[in-house]
Structures are given as structure tokens and as C-alpha cells.
Write a protein that holds these residues in place. Structure first.
Motif, PDB file in Angstrom:
ATOM      1  N   ALA A   1       7.043  -7.040  -0.757  1.00 45.41           N
ATOM      2  CA  ALA A   1       6.119  -7.368   0.511  1.00 45.41           C
ATOM      3  C   ALA A   1       4.785  -7.783   0.032  1.00 45.41           C
ATOM      4  N   ALA A   2       4.633  -9.067  -0.077  1.00 50.36           N
ATOM      5  CA  ALA A   2       3.429  -9.892  -0.788  1.00 50.36           C
ATOM      6  C   ALA A   2       2.122  -9.653   0.116  1.00 50.36           C
ATOM      7  N   SER A   3       1.218  -9.231  -0.862  1.00 47.97           N
ATOM      8  CA  SER A   3      -0.098  -9.167  -0.586  1.00 47.97           C
ATOM      9  C   SER A   3      -0.976 -10.226  -0.293  1.00 47.97           C
ATOM     10  N   ASP A   4      -0.443 -11.143  -0.936  1.00 52.63           N
ATOM     11  CA  ASP A   4      -1.221 -12.516  -0.742  1.00 52.63           C
ATOM     12  C   ASP A   4      -0.114 -13.688  -0.784  1.00 52.63           C
ATOM     13  N   PHE A   5      -0.183 -14.632   0.298  1.00 55.44           N
ATOM     14  CA  PHE A   5       0.613 -15.694   0.299  1.00 55.44           C
ATOM     15  C   PHE A   5       0.531 -16.569  -0.809  1.00 55.44           C
ATOM     16  N   LYS A   6      -0.499 -16.838  -1.458  1.00 51.44           N
ATOM     17  CA  LYS A   6      -0.535 -17.566  -2.543  1.00 51.44           C
ATOM     18  C   LYS A   6      -0.505 -17.159  -4.031  1.00 51.44           C
ATOM     19  N   GLN A   7      -1.009 -15.900  -4.092  1.00 51.24           N
ATOM     20  CA  GLN A   7      -1.332 -15.482  -5.403  1.00 51.24           C
ATOM     21  C   GLN A   7      -0.043 -14.804  -5.955  1.00 51.24           C
ATOM     22  N   LEU A   8       0.777 -14.508  -5.106  1.00 55.12           N
ATOM     23  CA  LEU A   8       2.047 -13.704  -5.782  1.00 55.12           C
ATOM     24  C   LEU A   8       3.103 -14.643  -5.750  1.00 55.12           C
ATOM     25  N   VAL A   9       2.832 -15.890  -5.997  1.00 56.46           N
ATOM     26  CA  VAL A   9       3.775 -16.893  -6.193  1.00 56.46           C
ATOM     27  C   VAL A   9       4.313 -17.091  -7.484  1.00 56.46           C
TER      28      VAL A   9
ATOM     29  N   MET B   1       0.783  -1.157   0.157  1.00 59.25           N
ATOM     30  CA  MET B   1       0.049   0.069  -0.200  1.00 59.25           C
ATOM     31  C   MET B   1       0.868   1.060  -0.126  1.00 59.25           C
ATOM     32  N   ASN B   2       0.309   2.437  -0.620  1.00 57.18           N
ATOM     33  CA  ASN B   2       1.325   3.678  -0.611  1.00 57.18           C
ATOM     34  C   ASN B   2       1.112   4.574   0.325  1.00 57.18           C
ATOM     35  N   THR B   3       0.216   4.319   1.497  1.00 52.40           N
ATOM     36  CA  THR B   3      -0.033   5.176   2.540  1.00 52.40           C
ATOM     37  C   THR B   3       0.424   4.287   3.835  1.00 52.40           C
ATOM     38  N   GLY B   4       0.360   5.218   4.761  1.00 56.34           N
ATOM     39  CA  GLY B   4       0.388   4.413   6.245  1.00 56.34           C
ATOM     40  C   GLY B   4       1.616   4.408   6.716  1.00 56.34           C
ATOM     41  N   TYR B   5       1.580   4.611   8.068  1.00 54.22           N
ATOM     42  CA  TYR B   5       2.861   4.484   8.940  1.00 54.22           C
ATOM     43  C   TYR B   5       4.105   3.457   8.605  1.00 54.22           C
ATOM     44  N   HIS B   6       3.416   2.222   8.509  1.00 55.96           N
ATOM     45  CA  HIS B   6       4.187   1.022   8.558  1.00 55.96           C
ATOM     46  C   HIS B   6       4.909   1.373   6.980  1.00 55.96           C
ATOM     47  N   TRP B   7       4.147   1.453   6.252  1.00 54.37           N
ATOM     48  CA  TRP B   7       4.568   1.335   4.800  1.00 54.37           C
ATOM     49  C   TRP B   7       5.743   2.629   4.535  1.00 54.37           C
ATOM     50  N   SER B   8       5.290   3.633   4.984  1.00 56.21           N
ATOM     51  CA  SER B   8       6.042   5.001   4.619  1.00 56.21           C
ATOM     52  C   SER B   8       7.317   4.802   5.226  1.00 56.21           C
ATOM     53  N   THR B   9       7.460   4.181   6.594  1.00 57.03           N
ATOM     54  CA  THR B   9       8.630   3.802   7.386  1.00 57.03           C
ATOM     55  C   THR B   9       9.499   2.874   6.463  1.00 57.03           C
ATOM     56  N   ILE B  10       9.029   1.983   6.059  1.00 57.69           N
ATOM     57  CA  ILE B  10       9.723   1.135   5.251  1.00 57.69           C
ATOM     58  C   ILE B  10      10.411   1.695   4.113  1.00 57.69           C
ATOM     59  N   LYS B  11       9.639   2.551   3.472  1.00 55.17           N
ATOM     60  CA  LYS B  11       9.973   3.448   2.134  1.00 55.17           C
ATOM     61  C   LYS B  11      11.132   4.157   2.929  1.00 55.17           C
ATOM     62  N   GLN B  12      11.098   4.887   4.069  1.00 56.67           N
ATOM     63  CA  GLN B  12      12.121   5.745   4.450  1.00 56.67           C
ATOM     64  C   GLN B  12      13.484   4.967   4.614  1.00 56.67           C
TER      65      GLN B  12
ATOM     66  N   PRO C   1       0.055  -0.539  -4.736  1.00 60.06           N
ATOM     67  CA  PRO C   1      -1.233  -0.119  -4.906  1.00 60.06           C
ATOM     68  C   PRO C   1      -2.011   0.770  -3.945  1.00 60.06           C
ATOM     69  N   THR C   2      -3.039   1.273  -4.364  1.00 62.12           N
ATOM     70  CA  THR C   2      -3.696   2.405  -3.081  1.00 62.12           C
ATOM     71  C   THR C   2      -4.498   1.611  -2.183  1.00 62.12           C
ATOM     72  N   ARG C   3      -4.844   0.359  -2.254  1.00 55.81           N
ATOM     73  CA  ARG C   3      -5.402  -0.442  -1.378  1.00 55.81           C
ATOM     74  C   ARG C   3      -4.814  -1.871  -1.008  1.00 55.81           C
ATOM     75  N   GLU C   4      -4.830  -2.038   0.191  1.00 54.85           N
ATOM     76  CA  GLU C   4      -3.684  -3.216   0.740  1.00 54.85           C
ATOM     77  C   GLU C   4      -4.215  -4.389   0.162  1.00 54.85           C
ATOM     78  N   GLU C   5      -5.629  -4.463  -0.136  1.00 52.66           N
ATOM     79  CA  GLU C   5      -6.330  -6.054  -0.349  1.00 52.66           C
ATOM     80  C   GLU C   5      -6.453  -6.195  -1.990  1.00 52.66           C
ATOM     81  N   ASP C   6      -5.600  -5.179  -2.608  1.00 47.82           N
ATOM     82  CA  ASP C   6      -5.531  -5.103  -4.182  1.00 47.82           C
ATOM     83  C   ASP C   6      -4.429  -5.961  -4.690  1.00 47.82           C
ATOM     84  N   VAL C   7      -4.599  -7.305  -4.479  1.00 47.06           N
ATOM     85  CA  VAL C   7      -3.659  -8.325  -5.000  1.00 47.06           C
ATOM     86  C   VAL C   7      -3.224  -8.343  -6.296  1.00 47.06           C
ATOM     87  N   ASN C   8      -4.216  -8.153  -7.249  1.00 47.69           N
ATOM     88  CA  ASN C   8      -3.990  -8.187  -8.662  1.00 47.69           C
ATOM     89  C   ASN C   8      -3.343  -6.822  -9.131  1.00 47.69           C
ATOM     90  N   GLY C   9      -3.572  -5.918  -8.468  1.00 47.43           N
ATOM     91  CA  GLY C   9      -2.858  -4.541  -8.495  1.00 47.43           C
ATOM     92  C   GLY C   9      -1.367  -4.820  -8.498  1.00 47.43           C
TER      93      GLY C   9
END
Lengths: 620, 321
Positions: B96-104, B40-51, B69-77
Motif C-alpha cells: 500500500a504505497a505511501s506516496d504515488f511517485k516516490q515508491l515507483v 502504518m502499523n496502527t489504525g483500524y484500516h490497516w489492522s483490518t487489512i492485515k486481518q 512504518p509507525t507514521r503514515e507520512e514516513d515515505v522513506n521508511g
């Protein structure tokens, strides 16, 4: 006990001595071996090799010394440089902290001069300080109970906060005279404020409601100013500085975030042992120079980290440079030594070549040298020597020849006395018997024989005379041996006037009689032929005597027969004389068949000098 | 004579070698391009990783291409973004994989391109990666459970606010949490919801849970957005103190809630380290250095009492300004 120790020490000494002796012997062996092998090598190689060896050692020595010196200098330089930089940072930091203290002093003055606190003047002063100083986060005045009296900017304290429990507060109460610089911490006393600050706190007295009270002044500063001071300090490419407070907490670090996130550690324990100075340490296998300086007021330590490999990097450059000098130095020395050694050894080698020529018997060498005074002298001496040898050789040849001729002449003379004695004996014997005719014949023949034999001392006579000589000899012998043999002489008229060596036939005939005919039962026959064959003058003496055994025949002309019974002396004598006079192509050839007879052929060149000329020749 | 000429030849050969050796001094290196694909492109966690990633990029002199992607659940994105990054020809991938299976599939595709694949935060179900840097989420879940037991006691009604189903970090945290909860039969889980890392959805769900369960004692929120949403709702409803909140991460808001006593404990990770190490590992691998194939970041429970300890305040406030 002590004696034991002494003897032990003694034996120890002995063993050491023997060890030393052994090593000395060893070195002796090695050096002598080297010297031996050097003796076997060419001068050129020895000169070149030793020159290169010495030069290389010198260059390597200089290179190592230089590199080491430069390394030491570089290190010293790095230490001095780092120290200077740290000192600079220190004075900046010192200045900064003093500035902070001045601000606090100013505030203290303002507070003291006012009858009631808080007041507008204090607020104004704080406000203007805040406006100009971005590195000051908050300024606040607290009462001794921890009550917030004045604050800039205007923050509210958090609920349930007990100010009196904070370090910076208690420290001022404990040490009322001193200023206190806290460790870096998150200032969490104000609502919604979480800034990392260093707190400066001090005790103050202020008046409130007409009463004088004690309190605490707090000035929080952030790291922006310190950051600015330290950020641009560069110690090489990787080097950096950081600041520790007296408890070992990091006040400033260029990678503060990594430190906070636990991704980077500084070995602060070693640093805390030093107040100032420098030491080396190893970090991740890299040698680092750590320089420490302590800031006066806060007790902070400025720590400079410089990586030695950056200093050593320059060192490697110098090392490469030295290696290049080494290579070129060695190359240069090779060429120089090659040149010098060839300059020395070349003339010697040429001399050697000439000596080889002399060794092979060529004495017609004359060396012309310009290669250095010594060699020129040597060449001169060599030339002189060769000339002398040549002269001596010529002399020897002459002497030898003269000796041989005289020897031969002596041999030639040898024939006569023996024969003369026997003949005279025969004549006497015949005269006694009254055989006058025979005596006359014999004496006449003897006279002719001697006339020809003497022939005015000439060595060369005509074939006619030689035949005549042989005939007279045969006549005498025939009488002496009582007609035990007959002889026939066939001479081609053409050869009569040819020249021949004197007395070549007579010894052969003598041989035939003594060794061939003398022991014969039957009547012997000696035939003498003289003719020209194959362009040579040929005398043949053929007898039908006993012949010569093949094993004797084989060696008859080569053996030194004087040792063996005296037989063949005449043959050899004639053979040698002919060869001496006319060369190897001529001489005597013998064919013999035991019980059948012997044929001796005497080959001589055809020599038809005019009478006068040959005379002239013989005299010369 | 022969020997001397041999000697000269030898020295010349050495000189040649030395001159050859000198030639490889300067090599201009093009900056490596490393893709950082987050959930996701917002949020404390992700922005800190980016930093963290940016800090490492500056330090190691590489370029970071940031995709999220803008939404965390947007696996296809996210899959699409990974493909985009690979098409752009990056030299390394941090995911940082959004889904355990689908990003394989897309991860394996990247692996086959022989570029460093560093997985951070949440795992993908494949062995074809080079390193995995993440909080030990199972342990983090357990620690949250531990904190719950300490704060709300062994007998309570608890609701769980997770974020996205199917991603390894959420699943692991839940697993860890339930591992502990299941040890205490008196702890009653009344609800479990997924907020999809959406603040409004989190708040809505929180209100729903609270209104449905009057005897609710505690809520465990499994990421920062869930935590903030829950805390906001609890504060609004004036239920602070009555409903205990066990949160995740340490955003400024969460810290304020922690100080105000609305959040009682929070499990913090080290997102900065994830970002930083992700880039560092990728660079190390590009330089041919060996890297760890799993770097575990310890989670830590922070309460109001211990938050200003020297070591904790560093973790809570990693940034000086």
C-alpha cells in the motif's frame, strides 16, 4: 389421412428394414474379410492375437464394471457419511437450542414465582447463568411497551430506541405461545454494544407493583457455541458445513468474515428449496454434494458441502490400480498365449520344414515327435507316407530302367530283319546269276555277322568281335552295292581285347552307307579306326560321303528322330545305349562337312575285365 | 512371430510409461513467503487489512511478513521496508504505497525480480505491477460529496480534513469530493488540512478550523483517524448537530459517533477484502493462475438510518466477536 399415415409408417419401416439389411451386410463383409485375413495369418499369430483380444476385453470390462461399482459405492458412502455427520451436528444443535429454551423456561419460572419484578432472585439467577455461560451475551426483560425492566449484564438502552419495532419483540406479541429465534443480527439496543447475536425471545407475564403485566424475555446468544459445534466438522479436506436460518441468512459459516466482506457467496436459494435431503451442484467448476438437514426449533438448515473431487480422488487411485491390473493382465495373457500358440504351432512348423525337405526331393527324413498326441500321429502318418513314397519312387526308377532296357533291346533287334531280308535277297539274286564265289563270301559273312550279333545273348563283347562284326557287315554291303565303296579298318592291337558295347559300329556304318555313300557318284570310302585316346576307347567311322547338313547335325542326337524319316535312328540308338550303360560322359560325337564327309566318334570307357569276371557280370 | 514380439514390446513400452507417470505424486511444497507492506502499523484500516491478509494466509497456507512504518507520512521508511522485504527474498509483495511517485523505483525493482506485485489501497505511478486492489477512491470522494450535499445542503461552509498529501488515495478522494462540491457554487470550502493520520494533529487542526470559522456547517474527514479526531473535537465542544461530519471508514468509535448523531454519514471501504484479496492474488499468481489486474472495491455511504440493514451491518461489523 390415416391411410397416408399408415403408408408413411410402412415406408418408414421399409427404409429401416433396408438399413438393417445394409448394416447386416456390412457386418457380414467385415467379418468375412477378417476371417479371410485370419486364414492367411499364421496359427500362432491368430491364437496369440485372439487370446490377447479376449483377455483384454474381459479385463477392460471387469475394470470398467469394478470402477463404476466402486464409484457408485464411494458416492453412496459419501452421501451416507455426510448425512451422518450432519445428523450429528443437528442433534448437537438441537440439544443446544433446547438447552437455551430450558434456560428461558427457568427464567420464566423465576419471574412467575416472584411477586415483584425486577427482584434480587431474578438478578441472581441471571448473574449465575451469565457467569457459567459464555455463549449468552445478554438476558433482558422488557415490558409490553418496550421498557427495560431487568437486564444482565447491566447495560443502558440507547437513547431514542423503540424496542417494540424489533423483529424479536413483535414476533412474540404475534405468537404468544411460541419461542422465537431471530436471524443473526447486530444487537444494537444497548449503548456501545455491537455484538452479532441470535436472539431468543418469548412472551412472559410478570407482576409489577402487584399488577400482572405482559412482557418479553430476551436471551441473546453469540456464535461461540455454534462455532465450536461446527468448526471441527470436516467433510473431506475442503468440505465444510454452514447454517442458514429460515430466511436464508447465514447463521454460521466457517468463513463468515469473507461472507460479510462480500468475498464469498453461498448459493442459498437452492438450499432453501430443500427441507432436508441432498443434491449435487456445480460451483466454480467443481461438483459438490450438498446435504441439508433442518433443525427442529429454530427452523435452521444445516448445510453440508462435500467436494466430489475428493471422493473421486480416491476413485482415481482405484482407476490407476485397475489400469495396472489391466497392463499386467494383458502382459500375462501375451506370455501365456505366446507360450500356448508356440506349443501348438512349433511342431506344425517343424513338420512344415520336413515337408519342404521332402518337396526338395530328400526322402530320407524320419521325424521323431513328442509334441502332443495329434502332432505325433500326424508325424507318424507323415513318416509312413514318406517311406511309402520312397518305395514307390524306387520302384518307378527300377521299372523305368527295365522298360528302357527292354526298349533298347527291342531297338537293337530292329536292325536285323530288314538287313537280313535285303541280304538274303541279294544272295538269291547272285545265286541265280551263278556268282558262287560271291554267294559263298556273303553267306559266310552273314553267318559270322549273326554269330557275333547273337553272341550268346551278351551285351558286351570284345573290340575284336565288334570290329569283326562291322567288317562282315561291310563285306556284305560292299557286295550288295557292287563295290560302290571301299573300306579300310585300322585297329590298334592294344584295344582288341577291350570290351565294348555290342553293335555300336554297325548302325553307324549303316548310316554312312545309306545316307553318305549310297547317293554318291564317285566311289566311296569308309575308314574304321579303333584306338585308345585320352584314356578312353575310341571308334572312329569316317566316310567321304555327302555329309550332314548343319541344321540336321545340330539335333541329330537329341531329337526324337523316329518321327523324322527314320534317319539317325541308329546314331541315337547307339548314343543312348552307351550313355545308359556308361553314363553321361560317353557317347557319340559327330563331325560333318557337307560334300566332304562325316566323322563319327564313339567314346566308351576302357573296360578290361577279365574274361571270367565279365562273363559273371553279364550273367548278373 | 514378428508380430507377437512387436506386440510384447508395445505393451512393455506402455507399462514403462505408466510407471513413469506415477512418479510425480508427492511434492513437498515450501510455504511461500509474501510480504505485506502497509503505510502504518496502527489504525483500524490497516489492522483490518492485515486481518484479511492473515485470514487468506491461513486459507492458502502461506507465510505473511508484515512491514509498516509507525507514521503514515514516513515515505522513506516505507521504501526502506520494501527493500528489506526484497532482501529477505520474499516470493510476493503486497504494497500500500505511501506516496504515488516516490515508491515507483522500489516497486519497479521488485517487479524486475519477477515476483508478484500486488498494489492495494493506494496506487504507485508505474505500470510494472501485476494487480491493483483498492477502493474506487475517486468514487468514494464523490460519494462523500453526495452525502455532504444531502446532509448539509447545497449552501454551506465546509472544511476538509485530509490525511497525507501526495498519496493516491487521499488525492483521489479529494478530487472526487471537489468534483461534486464544484457543481454547487454555494458550497464554500473554508479550509483544507492534512492531519498526517495523527490523532492529536487532527484534533488540533479541527479546533483551529472550528475556532477560525464560526459559520462552519460541515467537516468532511477523509480517513478514519481524521474522522475520529474531528468527531471527538465536535463532541467536546458540544457542537454535535450544528457541525455535520461526513466521515470515512467504520471504526467502532465512528459507529458510536454515528449512532450518537455526531457523525452523520461515513463512507466505508472494505479493508478486509483488500488484505484478503491481496494475498489471494499473490498466491494465485504464484500458482500460475490468471488474476485480474484491477479489482475495484465499491465504497458505500452509511448513515444512522441504514447502518443496521442486513447487508450494511455485515460490512460494518465484519467480525463476529
Amino acid at each position: 389421412m390415416s391411410k397416408d399415415l399408415g403408408s408413411q409408417a410402412g415406408s418408414c419401416k421399409d427404409s429401416r428394414k433396408s438399413l438393417i439389411r445394409k448394416t447386416i451386410n456390412y457386418f457380414h463383409k467385415i467379418t468375412s474379410r477378417i476371417l479371410n485375413s485370419l486364414n492367411k495369418m499364421s496359427i500362432q499369430f491368430v491364437i496369440t492375437a485372439s487370446f490377447i483380444f479376449v483377455t483384454s476385453i474381459a479385463i477392460v470390462f471387469v475394470g470398467i464394471a469394478l470402477t463404476n461399482r466402486v464409484r457408485v459405492l464411494a458416492e453412496e458412502n459419501a452421501i451416507v457419511n455426510t448425512r451422518q455427520i450432519i445428523n450429528q451436528v443437528n442433534s448437537n444443535l438441537d440439544y443446544y437450542l433446547r438447552n437455551m429454551m430450558d434456560i428461558s423456561n427457568h427464567l420464566v419460572d423465576v419471574i412467575k414465582s416472584n411477586k415483584d419484578t425486577p427482584n434480587t432472585e431474578l438478578a441472581q439467577q441471571m448473574n449465575s447463568i451469565m457467569a457459567t455461560r459464555k455463549d449468552i451475551v445478554t438476558m433482558a426483560v422488557f415490558s409490553s411497551e418496550g421498557e427495560l425492566i431487568a437486564c444482565e449484564p447491566f447495560y443502558k438502552l440507547k437513547k431514542d430506541i423503540d424496542i417494540t419495532k424489533y423483529d424479536w419483540f413483535t414476533a412474540t406479541i404475534d405468537n404468544p405461545e411460541n419461542l422465537f429465534f431471530s436471524s443473526p443480527h447486530v444487537q444494537n439496543i444497548f449503548q456501545k454494544q455491537h455484538s452479532w447475536v441470535v436472539s431468543l425471545s418469548r412472551e412472559i407475564t410478570f407482576k409489577r407493583d402487584g399488577k400482572t403485566e405482559k412482557g418479553v424475555l430476551l436471551v441473546d446468544m453469540n456464535f461461540s457455541a455454534i462455532d465450536q459445534m461446527c468448526q471441527n466438522v470436516v467433510l473431506g479436506k475442503k468440505g465444510y458445513i454452514y447454517i442458514l436460518d429460515s430466511d436464508g441468512n447465514i447463521v454460521y459459516h466457517p468463513q463468515q468474515q469473507l461472507i460479510n466482506a462480500g468475498l464469498k457467496y453461498e448459493n442459498t436459494n437452492d438450499v432453501l428449496k430443500h427441507v432436508f435431503g441432498c443434491f449435487f451442484d456445480k460451483h466454480n467448476g467443481e461438483k459438490r454434494l450438498i446435504t441439508i438437514e433442518t433443525v427442529n426449533y429454530a427452523g435452521w438448515r444445516i448445510v453440508g458441502i462435500a467436494y466430489m473431487d475428493e471422493i473421486v480422488y480416491n476413485m482415481n487411485d482405484i482407476g490407476v490400480y485397475v489400469v495396472w491390473i489391466l497392463i499386467f493382465g494383458i502382459l500375462f495373457s501375451v506370455f501365456i498365449s505366446f507360450f500356448i500358440s508356440s506349443k501348438i504351432s512349433q511342431p506344425i512348423k517343424r513338420l512344415e520344414k520336413y515337408m519342404k525337405m521332402v518337396e526338395q526331393g530328400n526322402f530320407d527324413v524320419n521325424i521323431d515327435f513328442k509334441g502332443g498326441a495329434e502332432v505325433a500321429n500326424l508325424a507318424k502318418a507323415f513318416n509312413l507316407m514318406v517311406t511309402k513314397i520312397r518305395q514307390l519312387m524306387d520302384q518307378i526308377v527300377h521299372e523305368q530302367e527295365a522298360k528302357r532296357i527292354s526298349e533298347l533291346e527291342a531297338l537293337q533287334a530292329q536292325i536285323n530283319p530288314h538287313f537280313l531280308y535285303n541280304t538274303l535277297d541279294s544272295i538269291v539274286w547272285m545265286a541265280e546269276k551263278g556268282k558262287m564265289q560271291e554267294v559263298i563270301t556273303m553267306v559266310t559273312s552273314l553267318a559270322r555277322l549273326f554269330r557275333i550279333s547273337i553272341s550268346k545273348g551278351r551285351n558286351i563283347i570284345t573290340v575284336e568281335e565288334e570290329i569283326e562284326h562291322a567288317r562282315n557287315y561291310l563285306i556284305i554291303q560292299k557286295i550288295r552295292y557292287k563295290n560302290k565303296f571301299n573300306f579300310i579298318i585300322n585297329v590298334n592291337d592294344k584295344v582288341l581285347k577291350y570290351k565294348t558295347l555290342k553293335l555300336v559300329l554297325q548302325p553307324i556304318v549303316e548310316n554312312s552307307i545309306y545316307h553318305g555313300i549310297k547317293y554318291m557318284v564317285d566311289e566311296g570310302l569308309i575308314i574304321i579306326n579303333a584306338e585308345e585316346r585320352n584314356g578312353m576307347l575310341l571308334f572312329e567311322v569316317i566316310d567321304n560321303g555327302l555329309g550332314i547338313m548343319p541344321e540336321v547335325l545340330k539335333n541329330i542326337l537329341t531329337f526324337d528322330n523316329r518321327a523324322a524319316k527314320g534317319s539317325g535312328v541308329g546314331l541315337k540308338n547307339v548314343h543312348e545305349r552307351i550313355r545308359l550303360y556308361y553314363g553321361e560322359d560317353y557317347g557319340i560325337q559327330i563331325e560333318s562337312e557337307p560334300e566332304e564327309g562325316t566323322t563319327v566318334r564313339i567314346w566308351q570307357p576302357i573296360d578290361c575285365y577279365e574274361e571270367g569276371m565279365s562273363d559273371l557280370n553279364e550273367k548278373g | 512371430m514378428k508380430k507377437v514380439s512387436l506386440l510384447i514390446k508395445l505393451i512393455l513400452a506402455v507399462a514403462c510409461l505408466a510407471s513413469c507417470a506415477k512418479n510425480n505424486d508427492i511434492s513437498i511444497k515450501e510455504k511461500s513467503k509474501i510480504a505485506l507492506v502497509l503505510k502504518m502499523n496502527t489504525g483500524y484500516h490497516w489492522s483490518t487489512i492485515k486481518q484479511g491478509a492473515d485470514t487468506a494466509a491461513r486459507e492458502f497456507n502461506v507465510n505473511i511478513y508484515f512491514y509498516a512504518p509507525t507514521r503514515e507520512e514516513d515515505v522513506n521508511g516505507q521504501i526502506e521496508l520494501v527493500n528489506q522485504a526484497l532482501d529477505a527474498g520474499v516470493d510476493g509483495l503486497i504494497l500500500a504505497a505511501s506516496d504515488f511517485k516516490q515508491l515507483v523505483e522500489v516497486t519497479e525493482k521488485a517487479y524486475d525480480k519477477k515476483i508478484p506485485i500486488i498494489i492495494i489501497d493506494s496506487l504507485v505511478d508505474t505500470n510494472k505491477i501485476h494487480s491493483y486492489i483498492a477502493t474506487d477512491n475517486l468514487d468514494a470522494g464523490r460519494k462523500a460529496g453526495q452525502a455532504l450535499v444531502e446532509i448539509a445542503g447545497t449552501k454551506c461552509n465546509v472544511a476538509i480534513m485530509s490525511f497525507v498529501k501526495g498519496t493516491s488515495d487521499a488525492d483521489d478522494r479529494e478530487r472526487g469530493l471537489f468534483e461534486l462540491i464544484n457543481q454547487y457554487p454555494s458550497i464554500n470550502v473554508v479550509a483544507k488540512e492534512y492531519c498526517m493520520s495523527n490523532m492529536n494533529r487532527a484534533k488540533m487542526l479541527a479546533r483551529e478550523i472550528i475556532s477560525k470559522n464560526k459559520n462552519l456547517d460541515a467537516i468532511v474527514a477523509l480517513n478514519s483517524i481524521a474522522s475520529e479526531g474531528v468527531a471527538q473535537v465536535v463532541e467536546e465542544l458540544g457542537l454535535d448537530g450544528k457541525i455535520k461530519i461526513i466521515a470515512f471508514d467504520g471504526t467502532i468509535n465512528e459507529i458510536n459517533y454515528l449512532e450518537e448523531g455526531i457523525i452523520h454519514a461515513t463512507v466505508i471501504q472494505n479493508p478486509f477484502a483488500m488484505g484478503y484479496l491481496g494475498v489471494k492474488y499473490a498466491v494465485d499468481m504464484l500458482n500460475g493462475n490468471k488474476i485480474e489486474n484491477y479489482y475495484k472495491i465499491e465504497a458505500k455511504v452509511i448513515t444512522k438510518e441504514n447502518m443496521y440493514l442486513q447487508e450494511n451491518q455485515k460490512l460494518l461489523f465484519p467480525f463476529i466477536k
